[in-house]
Design an enzyme around this catalytic site. Structure first.
Site, PDB file in Angstrom:
ATOM      1  N   GLY A  51     114.017  46.186   9.728  1.00 52.01           N
ATOM      2  CA  GLY A  51     113.810  45.409  10.909  1.00 52.01           C
ATOM      3  C   GLY A  51     112.334  44.807  11.391  1.00 52.01           C
ATOM      4  N   ASP A  59     117.440  45.414  16.576  1.00 54.35           N
ATOM      5  CA  ASP A  59     116.224  45.124  15.771  1.00 54.35           C
ATOM      6  C   ASP A  59     116.032  43.641  16.934  1.00 54.35           C
ATOM      7  OD1 ASP A  59     115.603  46.741  13.456  1.00 54.35           O
ATOM      8  OD2 ASP A  59     117.976  46.115  12.569  1.00 54.35           O
ATOM      9  N   GLU A  75     130.773  45.415   2.245  1.00 55.47           N
ATOM     10  CA  GLU A  75     130.362  44.730   4.063  1.00 55.47           C
ATOM     11  C   GLU A  75     129.908  43.717   4.125  1.00 55.47           C
ATOM     12  OE1 GLU A  75     131.639  47.333   8.002  1.00 55.47           O
ATOM     13  OE2 GLU A  75     129.672  47.373   6.891  1.00 55.47           O
ATOM     14  N   GLN A 132     114.309  50.521  -9.640  1.00 55.79           N
ATOM     15  CA  GLN A 132     115.162  49.465 -10.509  1.00 55.79           C
ATOM     16  C   GLN A 132     116.509  49.195 -10.171  1.00 55.79           C
ATOM     17  OE1 GLN A 132     113.804  51.205 -14.453  1.00 55.79           O
ATOM     18  NE2 GLN A 132     111.822  52.092 -12.651  1.00 55.79           N
ATOM     19  N   ASP A 191     104.350  55.805   4.405  1.00 56.42           N
ATOM     20  CA  ASP A 191     104.049  55.318   5.862  1.00 56.42           C
ATOM     21  C   ASP A 191     103.442  55.963   7.166  1.00 56.42           C
ATOM     22  OD1 ASP A 191     106.928  56.398   5.088  1.00 56.42           O
ATOM     23  OD2 ASP A 191     106.745  58.458   5.677  1.00 56.42           O
ATOM     24  N   ALA A 192     103.331  55.081   8.376  1.00 60.46           N
ATOM     25  CA  ALA A 192     101.803  54.908   9.003  1.00 60.46           C
ATOM     26  C   ALA A 192     102.031  55.903  10.272  1.00 60.46           C
ATOM     27  CB  ALA A 192     102.706  53.410   9.250  1.00 60.46           C
ATOM     28  N   CYS A 202     118.374  49.847  36.647  1.00 58.99           N
ATOM     29  CA  CYS A 202     120.373  49.186  36.546  1.00 58.99           C
ATOM     30  C   CYS A 202     120.748  49.928  37.496  1.00 58.99           C
ATOM     31  CB  CYS A 202     120.341  49.264  35.368  1.00 58.99           C
ATOM     32  SG  CYS A 202     121.921  47.682  34.830  1.00 58.99           S
ATOM     33  N   HIS A 220     116.473  44.875  33.767  1.00 62.11           N
ATOM     34  CA  HIS A 220     115.996  45.474  32.620  1.00 62.11           C
ATOM     35  C   HIS A 220     114.690  45.060  32.170  1.00 62.11           C
ATOM     36  CE1 HIS A 220     119.228  47.794  31.572  1.00 62.11           C
ATOM     37  NE2 HIS A 220     120.011  47.073  32.002  1.00 62.11           N
ATOM     38  N   GLU A 274     112.882  46.607  30.176  1.00 63.83           N
ATOM     39  CA  GLU A 274     112.018  47.021  29.501  1.00 63.83           C
ATOM     40  C   GLU A 274     112.661  46.166  28.714  1.00 63.83           C
ATOM     41  OE1 GLU A 274     114.641  47.829  31.330  1.00 63.83           O
ATOM     42  OE2 GLU A 274     116.768  48.583  30.326  1.00 63.83           O
TER      43      GLU A 274
HETATM   44  N1  GLN Z   1     127.340  49.935  35.499  1.00 62.52           N
HETATM   45  C1  GLN Z   1     126.434  49.853  36.177  1.00 62.52           C
HETATM   46  C2  GLN Z   1     126.904  47.915  36.043  1.00 62.52           C
HETATM   47  O1  GLN Z   1     127.522  47.270  35.613  1.00 62.52           O
HETATM   48  C3  GLN Z   1     124.846  49.925  35.293  1.00 62.52           C
HETATM   49  C4  GLN Z   1     124.906  49.251  34.287  1.00 62.52           C
HETATM   50  C5  GLN Z   1     123.526  49.580  33.683  1.00 62.52           C
HETATM   51  O2  GLN Z   1     123.135  50.344  33.569  1.00 62.52           O
HETATM   52  N2  GLN Z   1     123.469  48.380  32.454  1.00 62.52           N
HETATM   53  O3  GLN Z   1     126.257  47.302  36.955  1.00 62.52           O
END
Ligand code: GLN
Length: 545
Positions: free
Chosen positions: A18, A71, A149, A192, A240-241, A380, A516, A518
């Site tokens: 990936g 990925d 698979e 190979q 490897d980096a 969350c 989220h 992130e």
């Molecule tokens: N379990 C919680 C919910 O469903 C939080 C979900 C999460 O942290 N992604 O609301």
């Protein structure tokens, strides 16, 4: 017409297919091309949404709400111009489900339904659709050549390469050059053999990416080229980096992009400007000092379960010129109330999660961060628990909980939206989107940030878009008592006016969010929330000096 680069892996798994694919994509994007990426997963699960993070790592959520393989997170972190969607990841299970539904509907008019052509046609259609509108689509096949698979995927790729032709398709194969210390030699035999395996299904690779821990001399690459029928210049060494963000530069030095552009007839493209990637590496290699973030979670044995959070912290370190050391803390270990393990933390983060296990430990960590003035970021479930902790210990609601783990609580601070609207007889009045309540709130949604709050100041704007993946919501009947007790609701979702972000104004840095953040952080651009969080961690570190 879209050009396709298919990516397979041989010898062993976990070679970083990936990341290699994404690095090639970044390099082509730097040449001015519109590039997208696709991941085909050979397993039978219909999507990764219900797969255990312990086994499979994080579920990555796209803007349009698809629950995908992690990925795709790499793809978005390496690309600036393309956003991944539902089209960019599919599994064998999804393909079979489609074909079986058609079979039940009678679409095949009683004909025999077979892997070739029905399954392979479905795969080919999906690949072509995902590539529409792009100059190049890089398509990664999960698993290793030779797996039972992945055979229908390999066969589909073989057919597509014939149909698309030489000028519009290429295959890049990743292999390993193991070092045998008794012979003091890098071994090419597994490479190979894995190419032989590809040839036996009718596929000749065009580029080989050879993963190795050691330098590879020209004789070895020539030997590999000779035995695999690949041009010597197309045998690319991927040693490897120190960081994965060096790989676009590494590939560019070996002119992988020129090779691809020549083959596809992309003439007169500008050279790749990789200075932003160089800056990322420069910052990673020269941090001023190290700050420590305690990440209190449930899946701490497998850091891949929090892949995007880990990456977002790394990116925030790049922006703040510090190394971010993540100390994974098993939430359950904090339930004994011995919190000494948190004493070295410059900041504490509680990420998302599902189910009751570990929640008391997470709340112990949140309470500690709140009381000790340690920077805290809740994501969350982390936000839901921050709200419950505040209600219990500050706002005088000792049994506050979430109906996710306590259905009979007197203070259902967090619940399903249908539950708490029903409780007030308002279920009919509120015009609920059909997928709210019981099912996940998934994908990108807009929120409004409240003027004068820290959250608003961090984002620098009133309206933001962030990705969601949760079922439960904060019950708005508790907003008033919590705000009276000093917790500030700093953001609401634009459509439903659901609580999106909370903060404690009296605390140096305490922000928790229902979404989220992130998923939208990247090494080159970071994310404002993580950047501000690590800036606060730096201040906490300096206080301790
Ligand atoms: N379990 C919680 C919910 O469903 C939080 C979900 C999460 O942290 N992604 O609301």
């Amino acid at each position: 017409m879209t050009h396709f680069i298919f990516v397979t892996g041989g010898v062993v798994s976990s070679l970083g297919k990936g990341i290699s694919a994404a690095s090639v994509a970044a390099l082509l994007e730097a040449r001015g091309l519109q590039v997208t990426m696709v991941k085909m997963d050979p397993y039978i699960n219909v999507d990764p949404g219900t797969m255990s993070p312990f086994q499979h790592g994080e579920v990555f959520v796209t803007e349009d709400g698809a629950e995908t393989d992690l990925d795709l997170g790499y793809y978005e972190r390496f690309l600036r111009r393309a956003k991944m969607t539902k089209l960019n990841n599919f599994t064998s299970g999804r393909v079979y489900q489609d074909v079986l539904n058609k079979e039940r509907r009678g679409d095949y008019l009683g004909g025999t339904v077979q892997v070739i052509p029905h399954i392979t046609d479905n795969i080919k259609e999906r690949v072509l659709r995902a590539g529409e509108g792009y100059d190049v689509a890089i398509v990664e096949i999960g698993g290793t050549v030779g797996d039972i698979e992945s055979l229908p995927f390999m066969e589909s790729v073989r057919q597509l390469m014939v149909e698309l032709g030489h000028k519009h398709s290429m295959l890049m194969h990743l292999t390993l050059l193991p070092y045998v210390s008794s012979a003091a030699e890098l071994k090419t035999k597994p490479t190979q053999h894995s190419v032989k395996e590809l040839l036996s299904i009718g596929i000749q690779p065009d580029i080989l990416i050879c993963r190795t821990e050691h330098d590879v001399d020209a004789d070895t690459t020539r030997k590999i080229a000779l035995f695999t029928n690949v041009q010597a210049r197309a045998v690319i060494v991927c040693k490897d980096a120190k960081t994965i963000y060096q790989i676009p530069r590494n590939f560019s030095e070996q002119q992988v992009d020129d090779l691809i552009c020549e083959r596809f007839g992309f003439d007169n493209l500008p050279k790749a400007d990789l200075s932003d990637w160089d800056q990322v590496c420069e910052a990673l290699f020269n941090p001023e000092y190290t700050v420590r973030v305690a990440m209190v979670g449930k899946y701490v044995e497998l850091p891949d379960a929090y892949k995007s959070v880990n990456e977002a912290l790394l990116h925030a370190g790049i922006q703040n010129r510090v190394k971010v050391q993540i100390d994974y803390v098993d939430a359950e270990s904090l339930e004994s109330q011995d919190l000494s393990i948190l004493s070295t933390a410059n900041a504490i983060l509680v990420p998302g999660g599902f189910g009751e296990r570990g929640t008391e430990g997470k709340m112990a960590a949140i309470r500690y961060a709140r009381e000790q003035g340690i920077p805290f970021l809740g994501i969350c479930l982390g936000m839901q628990l921050a709200v419950i902790e505040y209600a219990r210990h500050v706002a005088n609601m000792p049994e506050a909980s979430s109906t996710e783990f306590n259905r009979s609580t007197k203070y259902p601070l967090i619940g399903l939206i249908t539950e708490w609207l029903d409780e007030r007889g308002e279920l009919q009045q509120r015009n609920l989107e059909s997928d709210l309540g019981g099912t996940m709130r998934l994908g990108a949604q807009k929120s409004e940030l409240v003027a004068g709050t820290k959250t608003r100041e961090i984002y620098g704007k009133a309206e933001i878009t962030e990705r969601h993946r949760h079922r439960y919501e904060m019950n708005d009947r508790f907003i008033a008592p919590l705000e009276e007790a000093g917790l500030k609701i700093s953001g609401y979702s634009s459509v439903q006016h659901l609580v999106e972000t909370v903060e404690i104004p009296a605390h140096p840095w305490f922000v928790a969010v229902q979404f989220h953040p992130e998923f939208t952080s990247s090494p080159r651009d970071g994310h404002p929330l993580f950047a501000s969080f690590i800036d606060a961690a730096k201040k906490q570190y300096q206080k301790g000096q």
